[in-house]
Design an enzyme around this catalytic site. Structure first.
Site, PDB file in Angstrom:
ATOM      1  N   HIS A 107      29.683  43.596  41.805  1.00 20.90           N
ATOM      2  CA  HIS A 107      30.657  43.283  40.759  1.00 20.90           C
ATOM      3  C   HIS A 107      30.811  41.787  40.532  1.00 20.90           C
ATOM      4  O   HIS A 107      31.775  41.325  39.930  1.00 20.90           O
ATOM      5  CB  HIS A 107      31.989  43.985  41.030  1.00 20.90           C
ATOM      6  CG  HIS A 107      31.955  45.391  40.521  1.00 20.90           C
ATOM      7  ND1 HIS A 107      31.109  46.325  41.059  1.00 20.90           N
ATOM      8  CD2 HIS A 107      32.592  46.007  39.504  1.00 20.90           C
ATOM      9  CE1 HIS A 107      31.253  47.466  40.390  1.00 20.90           C
ATOM     10  NE2 HIS A 107      32.150  47.293  39.442  1.00 20.90           N
TER      11      HIS A 107
ATOM     12  N   ASP B 223      43.102  43.959  41.754  1.00 18.73           N
ATOM     13  CA  ASP B 223      43.588  44.833  40.670  1.00 18.73           C
ATOM     14  C   ASP B 223      42.719  46.072  40.540  1.00 18.73           C
ATOM     15  O   ASP B 223      43.194  47.147  40.188  1.00 18.73           O
ATOM     16  CB  ASP B 223      43.544  44.091  39.326  1.00 18.73           C
ATOM     17  CG  ASP B 223      44.522  42.947  39.282  1.00 18.73           C
ATOM     18  OD1 ASP B 223      45.403  42.890  40.159  1.00 18.73           O
ATOM     19  OD2 ASP B 223      44.398  42.109  38.371  1.00 18.73           O
TER      20      ASP B 223
ATOM     21  N   GLU C 244      52.597  39.897  38.433  1.00 16.98           N
ATOM     22  CA  GLU C 244      51.436  39.341  37.709  1.00 16.98           C
ATOM     23  C   GLU C 244      51.891  38.968  36.304  1.00 16.98           C
ATOM     24  O   GLU C 244      53.069  39.112  35.962  1.00 16.98           O
ATOM     25  CB  GLU C 244      50.291  40.363  37.638  1.00 16.98           C
ATOM     26  CG  GLU C 244      49.565  40.565  38.953  1.00 16.98           C
ATOM     27  CD  GLU C 244      48.126  41.061  38.781  1.00 16.98           C
ATOM     28  OE1 GLU C 244      47.644  41.162  37.631  1.00 16.98           O
ATOM     29  OE2 GLU C 244      47.493  41.357  39.823  1.00 16.98           O
TER      30      GLU C 244
HETATM   31  P1  FAD Z   1      29.246  41.651  45.325  1.00 18.83           P
HETATM   32  O1  FAD Z   1      29.409  41.197  43.935  1.00 18.83           O
HETATM   33  O2  FAD Z   1      28.210  42.665  45.562  1.00 18.83           O
HETATM   34  O3  FAD Z   1      29.022  40.411  46.294  1.00 18.83           O
HETATM   35  C1  FAD Z   1      29.747  39.208  46.130  1.00 18.83           C
HETATM   36  C2  FAD Z   1      29.270  38.146  47.113  1.00 18.83           C
HETATM   37  O4  FAD Z   1      29.638  38.520  48.426  1.00 18.83           O
HETATM   38  C3  FAD Z   1      27.757  37.966  47.143  1.00 18.83           C
HETATM   39  O5  FAD Z   1      27.452  36.640  47.442  1.00 18.83           O
HETATM   40  C4  FAD Z   1      27.327  38.873  48.275  1.00 18.83           C
HETATM   41  O6  FAD Z   1      26.100  38.448  48.847  1.00 18.83           O
HETATM   42  C5  FAD Z   1      28.490  38.717  49.237  1.00 18.83           C
HETATM   43  N1  FAD Z   1      28.739  39.934  50.001  1.00 18.83           N
HETATM   44  C6  FAD Z   1      28.837  41.196  49.573  1.00 18.83           C
HETATM   45  N2  FAD Z   1      29.116  42.020  50.599  1.00 18.83           N
HETATM   46  C7  FAD Z   1      29.206  41.242  51.702  1.00 18.83           C
HETATM   47  C8  FAD Z   1      29.472  41.491  53.080  1.00 18.83           C
HETATM   48  N3  FAD Z   1      29.695  42.712  53.538  1.00 18.83           N
HETATM   49  N4  FAD Z   1      29.479  40.434  53.920  1.00 18.83           N
HETATM   50  C9  FAD Z   1      29.253  39.172  53.495  1.00 18.83           C
HETATM   51  N5  FAD Z   1      28.971  38.890  52.217  1.00 18.83           N
HETATM   52  C10 FAD Z   1      28.966  39.910  51.314  1.00 18.83           C
HETATM   53  N6  FAD Z   1      38.712  39.842  42.497  1.00 18.83           N
HETATM   54  C11 FAD Z   1      39.962  39.617  42.937  1.00 18.83           C
HETATM   55  O7  FAD Z   1      40.166  38.824  43.856  1.00 18.83           O
HETATM   56  N7  FAD Z   1      41.025  40.252  42.367  1.00 18.83           N
HETATM   57  C12 FAD Z   1      40.876  41.181  41.388  1.00 18.83           C
HETATM   58  O8  FAD Z   1      41.854  41.739  40.922  1.00 18.83           O
HETATM   59  C13 FAD Z   1      39.557  41.461  40.928  1.00 18.83           C
HETATM   60  N8  FAD Z   1      39.362  42.374  39.962  1.00 18.83           N
HETATM   61  C14 FAD Z   1      38.083  42.621  39.544  1.00 18.83           C
HETATM   62  C15 FAD Z   1      37.889  43.585  38.546  1.00 18.83           C
HETATM   63  C16 FAD Z   1      36.620  43.881  38.109  1.00 18.83           C
HETATM   64  C17 FAD Z   1      36.420  44.940  37.056  1.00 18.83           C
HETATM   65  C18 FAD Z   1      35.514  43.167  38.636  1.00 18.83           C
HETATM   66  C19 FAD Z   1      34.140  43.439  38.132  1.00 18.83           C
HETATM   67  C20 FAD Z   1      35.695  42.191  39.595  1.00 18.83           C
HETATM   68  C21 FAD Z   1      36.984  41.917  40.067  1.00 18.83           C
HETATM   69  N9  FAD Z   1      37.223  40.966  41.059  1.00 18.83           N
HETATM   70  C22 FAD Z   1      38.492  40.741  41.505  1.00 18.83           C
HETATM   71  C23 FAD Z   1      36.126  40.139  41.588  1.00 18.83           C
HETATM   72  C24 FAD Z   1      35.594  40.667  42.900  1.00 18.83           C
HETATM   73  O9  FAD Z   1      36.437  40.257  43.957  1.00 18.83           O
HETATM   74  C25 FAD Z   1      34.193  40.091  43.115  1.00 18.83           C
HETATM   75  O10 FAD Z   1      33.348  40.631  42.150  1.00 18.83           O
HETATM   76  C26 FAD Z   1      33.662  40.321  44.497  1.00 18.83           C
HETATM   77  O11 FAD Z   1      32.390  39.751  44.521  1.00 18.83           O
HETATM   78  C27 FAD Z   1      33.641  41.755  44.980  1.00 18.83           C
HETATM   79  O12 FAD Z   1      32.657  42.534  44.400  1.00 18.83           O
HETATM   80  P2  FAD Z   1      31.576  43.339  45.255  1.00 18.83           P
HETATM   81  O13 FAD Z   1      32.187  44.028  46.408  1.00 18.83           O
HETATM   82  O14 FAD Z   1      30.860  44.161  44.256  1.00 18.83           O
HETATM   83  O15 FAD Z   1      30.660  42.175  45.847  1.00 18.83           O
END
Ligand code: FAD
Length: 519
Positions: free
Chosen positions: A90, A153, A266
């Site tokens: 994400h 969120d 918020e």
């Molecule tokens: P990824 O996007 O897959 O990874 C993000 C980063 O973390 C990359 O660098 C990856 O290599 C690293 N990573 C992933 N997993 C691990 C692990 N286990 N250990 C170490 N590194 C790792 N953020 C907020 O703070 N508040 C919100 O309300 C919020 N709402 C969101 C709503 C939507 C619809 C979206 C798309 C995003 C939102 N986000 C929010 C952002 C979100 O926190 C980031 O996208 C975050 O990266 C988490 O997504 P992911 O788990 O898919 O991680």
């Protein structure tokens, strides 16, 4: 084996051989999980942003920390392979991608840990780094009646993915971000070592990994603080025409003691018009509620402000809820007549964006590109930011929510890798663009750049949240006086710069060099 992998890396256009290569690598690695070719159409080459696509060499679905350790150790024995943990993809700007590298699909480990731990009168849950927060919520509440205290969120995000950034929502003013609500981690470092860490055990790794943008280790297990889950939430939106009144009330609420304020605070900016995505219709919480614009004064500007709050209660508290909520609302200066309120279950409230996702998916907008921009802006500069960015540059909206709400620096731990503006109060600003409803991708990306450039030019006290930079100068400026600590942590825990190459901070192809600087 290493020479063999090196050969693949250098000839990775030889697609026909890859199937054989996959099975030999899988055998040599002795993985309990599985391994697939990195295909441009595979999930590992995409993310929610939809702005970047790169082809990994292999996508690995590990069974757990041991598999991840083997993969990282293997990469460390080559000259150029990198490893990216992919949570749920994400990210917006390819942060979880690895061009020509190994992408680890953390979702395959999501069920590895789930243990409820009462310790000295407090309650914790041990969960996998690849677990989705929505599953943590539903399992915790239904089995134990407890829930984490601090959320995002949207909950289709992984525990490891949000802890690598911060994890912020309307509870963070009270409990801090998710990184302030974890007491122990199991991490696979860039050396392939499986290490348990906490505030007192391997603390430099623990604090480094929290908000560390995946640079120091891959989180395979996290211990999260819990609280008793309420049954219900009263969810309320009220509208302001003046930014100063909106911020005054929001800051008042986030600085009250627990029990003397709402449980969630918020806010968002919306256009003062009837545009279905950017304007008045985006405010009511229930399709049966109407936004009546006659309450807005003639002198109001191009944008208006909505304060969104929520009050937790148990079913047995119901008779006293009106008194408590009305007492709090009575202290606010919102526009009379512009209030929308619903009572929903606690889980329904926390899954509100997941429900919106279903609706947006139905009209095809969810899968399009999302050139989002997230910033933390100091209270001292937020009026200037509103005047220049919201009232001027973004007066026609961004085709989706423009969030803005205050947070308290004292609830964040300075020892983590997260960087913040100065001062106790700062605002999170999130421009959550859905392109078909707003400007084109090109225009949105240009507008984001214009906003960041303006912030730099006028010397605004700000930091990007979920940062995305390309040059060493930008990363140094971002981390400020924390840059040398970040570099030292990299040298200690991932000295060959194997992990999270998609963040573009350190480079594996120049051994021992961090964007031009030796360590
Ligand atoms: P990824 O996007 O897959 O990874 C993000 C980063 O973390 C990359 O660098 C990856 O290599 C690293 N990573 C992933 N997993 C691990 C692990 N286990 N250990 C170490 N590194 C790792 N953020 C907020 O703070 N508040 C919100 O309300 C919020 N709402 C969101 C709503 C939507 C619809 C979206 C798309 C995003 C939102 N986000 C929010 C952002 C979100 O926190 C980031 O996208 C975050 O990266 C988490 O997504 P992911 O788990 O898919 O991680």
């Amino acid at each position: 084996m290493i020479a063999y992998l090196g050969r693949i890396v250098h000839n990775n256009d030889a697609e026909s051989k890859l199937d054989d290569d996959v099975s030999s690598i899988s055998k040599s690695l002795d993985l309990q999980g599985s391994i697939e070719n990195g295909d441009v159409s595979s999930l590992a080459s995409k993310d929610f942003g939809g702005l970047y696509s790169v082809k990994p060499l292999f996508l690995i679905k590990p069974s757990g920390a041991e598999d991840i350790s083997r993969v990282v150790k293997l990469a460390s024995r080559t000259s150029n392979l990198t490893v990216a943990a992919r949570g749920n993809g994400h990210s917006i700007n390819g942060q979880a991608m690895a061009e020509g590298g190994l992408v680890i699909d953390m979702c395959s480990t999501e069920k590895n840990h789930f243990e409820f731990l009462p310790i000295n009168g407090s309650h914790y849950i041990d969960v996998s780094g690849g677990a989705l927060w929505e599953d943590v919520l539903t399992r915790c509440v239904s089995r134990y009646g407890y829930a984490p205290r601090s959320w995002t969120d949207y909950l289709s995000l992984t525990v490891g993915g949000t802890l690598s950034n911060a994890g912020v929502s309307g509870q963070a003013f009270r409990y801090g971000p998710q990184t302030s609500n974890v007491t122990e981690l199991e991490v696979v470092t860039g050396k392939g070592e499986i290490t348990v860490c906490s505030e007192t055990l391997n603390s430099e790794l623990f604090f480094g990994v929290l908000g560390g943008l995946g640079q120091f280790g891959i989180i395979t297990r996290a211990r999260i603080k819990l609280q008793q889950a309420p049954d219900m939430v009263r969810w309320i939106r009220v509208v302001y025409s003046e930014f100063e009144e909106f911020t005054r009330d929001a800051e008042f609420l986030v600085t009250q003691k627990e029990g003397e304020s709402f449980d969630y605070v918020e806010g968002f900016v919306f256009c003062n018009n009837d545009d279905p995505f950017n304007g008045w219709p985006s405010v009511p919480l229930d399709p049966g509620h109407e936004f009546n614009p006659t309450h807005i004064s003639q002198t109001a500007g191009s944008v208006l402000y909505c304060l969104e709050v929520a009050f937790h209660y148990r079913n047995s508290d119901h008779p006293t809820v009106d008194t408590a909520v009305n007492g709090l609302l009575g202290r606010l200066r919102f526009v009379e007549g512009l209030k929308s309120q619903v009572d929903v279950s606690y889980t329904k409230f926390l899954l509100r964006v997941n429900r919106a996702e279903e609706q947006v998916k139905a009209n095809g907008t969810w899968d399009g590109p999302h050139p989002w921009l997230n910033l933390f802006v100091s209270k001292s500069d937020v009026v200037n930011f509103d005047r220049t960015v919201f009232k001027t540059m973004l007066k026609d909206g961004v085709g989706g929510p423009m969030l803005i709400y205050p947070l308290l620096r004292s609830k964040w731990d300075d020892r983590t890798s997260v960087v913040l503006p100065e001062g106790e109060i700062f605002y999170i600003v999130a421009l959550l663009r859905f392109v078909p409803n707003g400007p084109s991708v090109e225009k949105s990306v240009a507008q984001n750049r214009e906003i960041v450039n303006w912030c730099i030019k006028v010397g605004l006290d700000f930091k990007l949240y979920l940062p995305h930079y390309q040059s060493k100068e930008d990363w140094e400026r971002h981390f400020g006086n924390r840059w040398s600590r970040f570099v030292e942590r990299k040298a200690s825990f991932d000295p060959m710069a194997i992990l999270a190459p998609g963040q573009n901070i350190f480079r594996r192809d120049l051994p021992n060099i961090i964007i031009g600087r030796e360590f």
